[in-house]
Enzyme design. Structure first.
Site, PDB file in Angstrom:
ATOM      1  N   ALA A 163       0.261   7.153 -29.587  1.00  0.00           N
ATOM      2  CA  ALA A 163       0.495   6.019 -30.483  1.00  0.00           C
ATOM      3  C   ALA A 163       1.780   6.209 -31.281  1.00  0.00           C
ATOM      4  O   ALA A 163       2.546   5.260 -31.497  1.00  0.00           O
ATOM      5  CB  ALA A 163      -0.691   5.849 -31.425  1.00  0.00           C
ATOM      6  N   SER A 164       2.042   7.437 -31.704  1.00  0.00           N
ATOM      7  CA  SER A 164       3.257   7.690 -32.481  1.00  0.00           C
ATOM      8  C   SER A 164       4.501   7.441 -31.637  1.00  0.00           C
ATOM      9  O   SER A 164       5.501   6.886 -32.121  1.00  0.00           O
ATOM     10  CB  SER A 164       3.266   9.123 -33.024  1.00  0.00           C
ATOM     11  OG  SER A 164       3.487  10.085 -32.006  1.00  0.00           O
ATOM     12  N   LYS A 165       4.462   7.827 -30.378  1.00  0.00           N
ATOM     13  CA  LYS A 165       5.626   7.642 -29.523  1.00  0.00           C
ATOM     14  C   LYS A 165       5.796   6.179 -29.094  1.00  0.00           C
ATOM     15  O   LYS A 165       6.917   5.719 -28.901  1.00  0.00           O
ATOM     16  CB  LYS A 165       5.524   8.554 -28.302  1.00  0.00           C
ATOM     17  CG  LYS A 165       5.613  10.042 -28.654  1.00  0.00           C
ATOM     18  CD  LYS A 165       6.907  10.377 -29.388  1.00  0.00           C
ATOM     19  CE  LYS A 165       7.073  11.874 -29.607  1.00  0.00           C
ATOM     20  NZ  LYS A 165       8.354  12.220 -30.268  1.00  0.00           N
ATOM     21  N   SER A 220       8.544   9.359 -25.727  1.00  0.00           N
ATOM     22  CA  SER A 220       7.830  10.087 -24.684  1.00  0.00           C
ATOM     23  C   SER A 220       7.267   9.096 -23.682  1.00  0.00           C
ATOM     24  O   SER A 220       6.998   7.937 -24.027  1.00  0.00           O
ATOM     25  CB  SER A 220       6.680  10.900 -25.290  1.00  0.00           C
ATOM     26  OG  SER A 220       5.820  11.414 -24.297  1.00  0.00           O
ATOM     27  N   TYR A 242      -0.652  11.255 -30.680  1.00  0.00           N
ATOM     28  CA  TYR A 242       0.707  11.498 -30.173  1.00  0.00           C
ATOM     29  C   TYR A 242       1.217  10.278 -29.411  1.00  0.00           C
ATOM     30  O   TYR A 242       2.345   9.813 -29.629  1.00  0.00           O
ATOM     31  CB  TYR A 242       0.695  12.718 -29.265  1.00  0.00           C
ATOM     32  CG  TYR A 242       2.040  13.050 -28.655  1.00  0.00           C
ATOM     33  CD1 TYR A 242       3.014  13.711 -29.400  1.00  0.00           C
ATOM     34  CD2 TYR A 242       2.337  12.696 -27.343  1.00  0.00           C
ATOM     35  CE1 TYR A 242       4.250  14.012 -28.847  1.00  0.00           C
ATOM     36  CE2 TYR A 242       3.568  12.996 -26.778  1.00  0.00           C
ATOM     37  CZ  TYR A 242       4.523  13.652 -27.538  1.00  0.00           C
ATOM     38  OH  TYR A 242       5.756  13.940 -26.989  1.00  0.00           O
TER      39      TYR A 242
END
Length: 265
Positions: free
Chosen positions: A155-157, A140, A153
């Site tokens: 950090a995950s992407k 993203s 979100y």
């Protein structure tokens, strides 16, 4: 059979709706045989739209389910050429002080461990078969810099982007390419509430107003980018994160809602 992916074997996670559905159908229309995974029964609706799509119910963050997905593709098609790790969740827009460790763990499980499992099992199958392949993960623009998503979100992407870069290096010499696509604002199940709220207030024209194209994206536009990264046309593209965001990430402008010690009006 004709098309860019004629005769190729493809797996797509998160294929029950949105970008995943658009991607599975695009590959199928271009000649691929697709195994589409989703934990929702909506994956059956995806498969109903093209005979070359086989639906499979499962969890993209469960190792046994991902291994079964890859095994199904290899058993049915005799090979595996493309893996699209698309499944993801948003986690909402809650801030740092509104999230607990369990919230982060749940989101990272799907958004980061899921792509890791897809790369691990997909690449292993490709290596065992002995032919080159392509792996594309959905990251993203929120993973590029702040202002496009909540902290967990985002950090995950960012982790997905790092994972893609690292995997490309780990697979050096194998002929397996690993890339990421970084969508901007796109109308999917994940963003439906935002779109519906804007329409209810008569503000649909403001959707995507911060990017130079002044509009949101369509799932098919992201699917087209994923297909490019998986195609022979991208044969020298490896370890990259391609932003498909209407130009948003060229500056990432955003209105800061509030800071520490401040409140909303």
């Amino acid at each position: 059979m004709s098309g860019r992916f004629a005769g190729r074997s493809v797996v797509v996670t998160g294929a029950g709706s949105g970008i995943g559905r658009a991607t599975a159908l695009l590959f199928a229309r271009e000649g691929a045989r697709v195994v589409a995974l989703d934990r929702s029964e909506s994956v059956e609706e995806t498969a109903a739209q093209h005979p070359a799509v086989l639906p499979l119910r499962g969890d993209a963050a469960d190792e046994a389910d991902v291994a079964a997905l890859v095994a199904t593709a290899v058993e049915r098609h005799g090979c595996l050429d493309v893996v699209v790790a698309n499944a993801g969740v948003s986690g909402g827009t809650r801030g740092l002080f509104e999230l607990g460790a369990e919230d982060w763990a749940a989101l990272l499980r799907v958004n980061l461990i899921g792509p890791f499992l897809a790369i691990k099992h997909g690449a292993k199958a490709m290596l065992e078969i002995g032919r080159p392949g392509a792996i594309v993960c959905t990251a993203s623009v929120a993973g590029l810099r702040a202002g496009a998503g909540g902290p967990a979100y985002s950090a995950s992407k960012a982790g997905v982007i790092s994972l893609v870069q690292t995997a490309a290096q780990q697979l050096a010499g194998s002929g397996i390419r690993v890339n990421a696509v970084c969508p901007g604002l796109v109308e999917t199940g994940m963003t439906r509430a935002l779109y519906e709220a804007a329409r209810a207030k008569g503000r649909e024209d403001r959707i995507g107003q911060l990017n130079p194209l002044r509009r949101g994206g369509e799932p098919e536009e992201i699917a087209a980018a994923i297909a490019f990264l998986a195609s022979d046309a991208a044969s020298y593209v490896n370890g990259q994160a391609l932003a498909v965001d209407g130009g948003l990430s060229s500056s990432h402008p955003f209105a800061r809602p509030w800071g520490v010690g401040e409140t909303t009006v």
